[in-house]
Design an enzyme around this catalytic site. Structure first.
Site, PDB file in Angstrom:
ATOM      1  N   HIS A 184       0.836  -1.211   0.000  1.00 31.10           N
ATOM      2  CA  HIS A 184       0.000   0.000   0.000  1.00 31.10           C
ATOM      3  C   HIS A 184       0.870   1.260   0.000  1.00 31.10           C
ATOM      4  CE1 HIS A 184      -4.356  -0.883   0.437  1.00 31.10           C
ATOM      5  NE2 HIS A 184      -3.913  -2.079   0.794  1.00 31.10           N
ATOM      6  N   GLU A 221      -0.485   6.902  11.516  1.00 34.25           N
ATOM      7  CA  GLU A 221      -0.833   5.534  11.890  1.00 34.25           C
ATOM      8  C   GLU A 221      -1.645   5.574  13.169  1.00 34.25           C
ATOM      9  OE1 GLU A 221       2.575   2.980  11.857  1.00 34.25           O
ATOM     10  OE2 GLU A 221       3.147   3.636   9.836  1.00 34.25           O
TER      11      GLU A 221
END
Length: 173
Positions: free
Chosen positions: A51, A63
């Site tokens: 990704h 994140e």
């Protein structure tokens, strides 16, 4: 309805993330990637790396396996955020034994107050067979409910099947 919210649904490996990334890239705005996945094994590490490679370097990445609401609060008015994905976010909270109702309310509030545009990716789990265990059934039901709540608020909802987008609500840009 939230004018700044797009929901991209699809099954596993349907092309939903690639389609969502294309929507964000086509906007021309600065891009934010809100990542909810956690790499607990080599397979998931490889998927996350793929990704990252697919996206390239023109993204600010956050994140946030559990704190998508906090990440959405950091999106600037001129930015477009890709939240990928609500399914992993929900799984993380389910496994952490979080209060799902409270966390869902927090996420929905953050989507409503986000200053930038949001493209949110989620798995459509209602097309599968009934799971054979209680945890999987609880997840399926919670994911279905979350998808319905997001879709009700979204200005645009797209289902991606075999890499092909099907508009469920709204109009593609």
């Amino acid at each position: 309805m939230l004018e700044n919210l797009t929901l991209v649904l699809g099954g596993a490996s349907s092309g939903k993330s690639a389609f969502a990334e294309q929507l964000v890239t086509q906007s021309g705005a600065p891009r934010v990637y809100i990542a909810t996945a956690q790499a607990f094994d080599d397979e998931m590490r490889a998927k996350i790396a793929a990704h990252l490679d697919q996206r390239g370097d023109n993204w600010r990445t956050m994140e946030t396996p559990l704190d998508a609401a906090d990440a959405l609060a950091d999106v600037a008015p001129n930015e477009v955020a890709l939240l990928d994905c609500a399914t992993m976010w929900l799984s993380n909270h389910l496994l952490a034994e979080s209060n799902l109702a409270a966390q869902t309310d927090r996420l929905l509030s953050a989507l409503a107050t986000c200053k930038g545009r949001v493209v949110l990716v989620s798995n459509e789990v209602g097309l599968d067979v009934v799971p054979d265990n209680a945890l999987a059934r609880r997840f399926r039901d919670a994911q279905g409910k979350l998808n319905q709540q997001i879709a009700a608020r979204a200005n645009l909802a797209v289902l991606v099947v075999a890499g092909l987008p099907m508009v469920l609500k709204g109009t593609l840009p």
